[in-house]
Design an enzyme around this catalytic site. Sequence first.
Site, PDB file in Angstrom:
ATOM      1  N   ASP A  71      56.545  50.682  27.338  1.00 26.53           N
ATOM      2  CA  ASP A  71      55.892  51.759  25.669  1.00 26.53           C
ATOM      3  C   ASP A  71      56.318  50.295  24.703  1.00 26.53           C
ATOM      4  OD1 ASP A  71      55.966  53.189  23.374  1.00 26.53           O
ATOM      5  OD2 ASP A  71      57.228  54.792  24.462  1.00 26.53           O
ATOM      6  N   VAL A  72      55.478  50.126  24.150  1.00 24.03           N
ATOM      7  CA  VAL A  72      55.229  48.630  23.381  1.00 24.03           C
ATOM      8  C   VAL A  72      56.019  49.286  21.750  1.00 24.03           C
ATOM      9  CG1 VAL A  72      53.782  47.777  23.568  1.00 24.03           C
ATOM     10  CG2 VAL A  72      53.411  49.854  22.143  1.00 24.03           C
ATOM     11  N   ASN A  98      47.068  44.599  22.122  1.00 23.01           N
ATOM     12  CA  ASN A  98      45.803  45.552  22.544  1.00 23.01           C
ATOM     13  C   ASN A  98      46.162  47.406  21.888  1.00 23.01           C
ATOM     14  OD1 ASN A  98      42.995  47.129  23.299  1.00 23.01           O
ATOM     15  ND2 ASN A  98      44.765  47.060  25.087  1.00 23.01           N
ATOM     16  N   TYR A 167      45.869  56.150  12.058  1.00 24.47           N
ATOM     17  CA  TYR A 167      44.727  54.929  11.818  1.00 24.47           C
ATOM     18  C   TYR A 167      44.439  53.849  11.464  1.00 24.47           C
ATOM     19  CZ  TYR A 167      41.648  52.925  16.107  1.00 24.47           C
ATOM     20  OH  TYR A 167      40.969  52.411  16.259  1.00 24.47           O
ATOM     21  N   LYS A 171      45.552  50.163  11.388  1.00 22.49           N
ATOM     22  CA  LYS A 171      44.890  49.078  11.715  1.00 22.49           C
ATOM     23  C   LYS A 171      44.571  47.941  10.311  1.00 22.49           C
ATOM     24  CE  LYS A 171      44.099  49.625  15.533  1.00 22.49           C
ATOM     25  NZ  LYS A 171      44.340  49.036  17.311  1.00 22.49           N
TER      26      LYS A 171
END
Length: 262
Positions: A71-72, A98, A167, A171
Site C-alpha cells: 500500500d503505497v 503508477n 483526482y 495530478k
Amino acid sequence: MNSVKTTDEETVGAQQIAVVTGAGSGIGRAVAVELLTAGWAVALAGRRPETLAETAALAPAGGAVLSVRTDVSRPEDVATLFAAVRDRFGRVDLLFNNAGTFGPGGVPVEDLPYEAWRHVVDTNLNGAFLCAQAAYRQMREQDPRGGRIINNGSISAHTPRPHSVAYTATKHALTGLTKSLSLDGRPYGIAVGQIDIGNAATDMTAGMQTGALQANGETAPEPVMDVADVARTVRHMAELPLEANVQFATVMATAMPYVGRG
C-alpha cells in the site's frame, strides 16, 4: 510483506531492474509485462496479492519477477518494498510511479467526504512521494549510481473533468513533484519524467465508451486507446540513456475531448 518470486537466477545480474507500482491491473500491468518482455527484471507492487500473481503469470518464460504486496500510502510498506527489491536484485534502475485512484466518481466538491479526499491524496500524491524518496535513496548510493523515475500523471494534470477535485488536485501536484524531483536528481544521475495519459482502455475507463460527463453538463461517449500504446511509450522513456530524458509526454486517444475541453 507477501512476496512471490519467479525468476531465472543466472540472468538477473545482467538485467535492468524496474519497480512498477499499481502493477496488478490496467496501465501498471501493461507496463510491467512490456518491460518483462523486453528483458527487464520487474518488481510488482500493489495492494492485492492475487492480481499481482495474475500479472506475474504473464511474464515470459525465465522472466525475473518479484511480487510484493504494497500500500503505497503506508511508509512502512514502501520501505519493505524497496528493501525486498534491494535484497533480491541489488539495485533499482527504474521506478514507474503508477499507483493511483480516482476516488468517488461524479461527486460534487461540496458533497465529497474528507475521508475520500484524504484517501486520494494519500495514494496519488503521498504514495508517489514515498516511492520516489525510497528510489532516490537507493539510486544515489548504488554503483553505478543513478536511475530513472517516471510518474504517471494524467490529462487531468492539465485540465479537469467535472466533479474530480481530489483526482485533479493530486495530478496537478504530481507535475510539481516531477519537476522538483527532476531538478534535485541531477547531481545523482537520476532522470525524472512524467507521462500524461488520456483514455487508455482499462477497467478504470470502462465507462468512457458508453458515456462520460462533459463540461457542458451533457453525457457523451469518448474514444479510448489500447493500453499497449501507453506501455510502449513508457518503455521508450525508460530505455533512454540517463543523459537523455523525456520530461513530459502526453499519450491520448486521438479524438478524446482534451484539446478544447470545456
